[in-house]
Scaffold this active site. Structure first.
Site, PDB file in Angstrom:
ATOM      1  N   ARG A   1     -21.102   5.396 -36.885  1.00  0.00           N
ATOM      2  CA  ARG A   1     -20.843   5.622 -38.072  1.00  0.00           C
ATOM      3  C   ARG A   1     -20.600   7.351 -38.112  1.00  0.00           C
ATOM      4  NH1 ARG A   1     -24.429   4.014 -42.746  1.00  0.00           N
ATOM      5  NH2 ARG A   1     -22.877   4.887 -44.092  1.00  0.00           N
TER       6      ARG A   1
ATOM      7  N   LYS B   1       1.747  18.217 -12.481  1.00  0.00           N
ATOM      8  CA  LYS B   1       1.971  19.411 -12.143  1.00  0.00           C
ATOM      9  C   LYS B   1       3.232  20.221 -12.557  1.00  0.00           C
ATOM     10  CE  LYS B   1       2.018  22.372  -7.949  1.00  0.00           C
ATOM     11  NZ  LYS B   1       1.522  22.406  -6.492  1.00  0.00           N
TER      12      LYS B   1
ATOM     13  N   ARG C   1       0.988  -1.326  -0.033  1.00  0.00           N
ATOM     14  CA  ARG C   1      -0.039   0.085  -0.100  1.00  0.00           C
ATOM     15  C   ARG C   1       0.951   1.251  -0.143  1.00  0.00           C
ATOM     16  NH1 ARG C   1      -5.403   0.239   3.411  1.00  0.00           N
ATOM     17  NH2 ARG C   1      -6.700  -0.930   2.132  1.00  0.00           N
TER      18      ARG C   1
ATOM     19  N   HIS D   1     -38.262   9.704 -35.368  1.00  0.00           N
ATOM     20  CA  HIS D   1     -37.926  10.934 -34.845  1.00  0.00           C
ATOM     21  C   HIS D   1     -38.112  11.397 -33.648  1.00  0.00           C
ATOM     22  CE1 HIS D   1     -36.039  11.832 -38.965  1.00  0.00           C
ATOM     23  NE2 HIS D   1     -37.396  11.483 -39.513  1.00  0.00           N
TER      24      HIS D   1
END
Length: 505
Positions: free
Chosen positions: A213, A134, A63, A270
């Protein structure tokens, strides 16, 4: 030239050996965490394990391994006399390149336990990347193996990495760490996008999930992004890849079908339902939905809220459809649908609906909770002298379920569990009524009408009444409600107020 240091700590080791070897050939010294150092050493590349360089072993089961002042001061030190003197005082050295990729949290979160996912949250790697990004003015940061050839080519050609490339690489880091943190936040709080309320901070993240597409038109780029911790909510069983427009219409059709009793079918064109119906079987529901407006249904998307059987598959043969979507299909039905080679057949999985709707506007985001639930017929009010008949009540409830899925201004005419005319997306409500009446023709006589918002004038009621509409359901709330109700009473129309609007823009 002073000796330059590169620090490696990677879980994805593709391209690692080639990159490190190239740096060594250019005179760089390699530092690496334990597992990465072992991989480099096994490939014959000279490497200094980081724990030897810091004098502190990896602890807490790995860790803590890179969280050390020599490491972070070496990365964050600016090329100033003061910074370099402070760094030297702790026995450190400037680190000029950092190559790190993060623990695979996504994989652990998908298939592991909570404990496994927690262990896959990278701490040291994120800190290294952010520190290097940074300080990009001095440090080169590589967050992906795809960065290695770019950096190595620049060093071989120029001896340095150009500032513009450093800046781009730094930007990638912050994009990646923001995405990584958002993914962890979503995992720890699945309802974090809003559980009935708007979040203090809106986190939007995702990856391209399926190829498209293009966007709505060929000159527009388009993609479908999906939270990587959420499964794709559908499965394409046959047909061409889905398009941008297909996905918009697919969602509209599916959501509308889910609001109706089973079995039901909804046809969308639509982003508007042009036909919807309930019936005894899915085949009958589709035929009735198609009968609502067969001309508009051509090239549309049809959704079912129950399994498609052989009879329904047969009913679908006679018209060109872009997409068929249902929760399931009988095997024999799929065999019949295979004849519609140009049609995409979609099986919808148990889709998790996000609790918020988000769309871009003016360079920002408009966010709202979903328009779902909350319509209780027990709270509806009959405001006319005549109350609806039992059959009219059934049709009013059906029409009210459909109209919320139609673009505003929206009008739906329905009869016997079937839409017979839809007026969608008009600038004036009376024009939406005229279109719905025109679509219905003689079927308007005896039909009911649903309006997604109140009637601002009595004219819409007058047009509907002249066509033979017998009952109307609408939210109410107009300053001219008394005039609208008076017009309904004059024509013998039953009118119900729901008190709830359903605009859809």
């Amino acid at each position: 030239m002073a000796e330059r240091y590169a620090l490696f700590s990677v879980t994805d080791r593709s391209g690692l050996v080639e990159f490190a070897r190239g740096l060594v050939e250019l005179g760089w010294r390699i530092l690496a965490t334990r597992g990465t150092a072992q991989a480099l050493s096994a490939a014959g590349i000279p490497v200094t394990p980081l724990e030897e360089w810091t004098g502190v072993p990896e602890i807490l089961g790995g860790r803590v391994k890179t969280l050390h002042p020599r490491v972070h001061a070496g990365i964050l030190a600016r090329a100033t006399e003061g910074d370099l003197m402070e760094l030297a005082a702790i026995g450190g050295h400037p680190i000029d390149l950092v190559a790190v990729n993060l623990y695979a949290f996504e994989e652990a979160a998908r298939g592991g336990s909570l404990e496994e996912a927690i262990e896959a949250i990278d701490i040291g790697g994120v800190a290294l990347l952010r520190a290097a990004a940074k300080n990009f003015a001095r440090v080169v940061v590589c967050s992906s193996p795809a960065d290695y050839p770019l950096v190595l080519d620049a060093l071989r050609q120029h001896g340095e990495v150009p500032m513009e490339l450093r800046r781009r690489l730094a930007a990638r880091v912050f994009q990646m760490t923001a995405y990584y943190d958002a993914m962890i936040a979503r995992y720890l709080d699945p309802e974090g996008l809003g559980s009935g309320s708007l979040p203090e901070r809106l986190l939007l993240f995702g990856r391209p999930a399926i190829p498209l597409r293009y966007g709505e038109n060929p000159h527009q780029a388009g993609a479908f992004y999906l939270d990587p911790l959420r499964p794709l909510p559908f499965e394409v069983l046959q047909g061409k890849p889905l398009s941008y427009n297909n996905l918009l219409d697919l969602e509209a059709a599916w959501r509308a079908a889910q609001d109706l009793p089973v079995p039901a079918s909804v046809i969308v064109k639509h982003n508007n339902p042009c036909g919807a119906a309930v019936a005894d079987t899915p085949a009958q529901a589709f035929r009735r939905a198609l009968d609502s407006d067969p001309e508009s249904a051509y090239g549309g998307i049809v959704a079912f809220n129950t399994a498609v059987d052989v009879e329904a598959a047969g009913a679908l043969q006679g018209i060109f459809l872009e997409v068929i979507v249902a929760p399931a299909y009988q095997p024999e039905a799929l065999e019949r649908l295979a004849r519609k080679k140009a049609c995409r057949v979609i099986r919808m999985r148990d889709a998790v609906t996000l609790p918020l709707e988000v769309r871009s506007a003016l360079g920002g985001f408009l966010v709202q909770t979903l328009d779902e639930g909350g319509d209780d017929p027990r709270t509806w009010e009959v405001v006319t002298r005549r109350a609806p008949t039992e059959s009219e009540w059934r049709d009013l409830r059906f029409a009210w379920q459909v109209v919320r899925h139609v673009r505003s201004n929206a009008i739906v005419l329905a009869r016997e569990g079937q839409t017979v005319g839809v007026g969608a997306g008009q600038m004036s409500r009376v024009d939406a009524v005229r279109i719905a009446v025109m679509k219905a023709g003689e079927r308007a006589r005896g039909a009911v009408l649903a309006s997604d918002a109140f009637f601002p004038f009595p004219d819409g009621v007058e047009v509907a009444a002249a066509a033979g509409v017998m009952a109307i359901i609408q939210p109410g709330g107009s300053i001219r409600d008394p005039e609208v109700i008076e017009a309904a009473d004059r024509w013998g129309i039953a009118m119900v107020f729901t008190g709830r609007r359903h605009f859809r823009h």
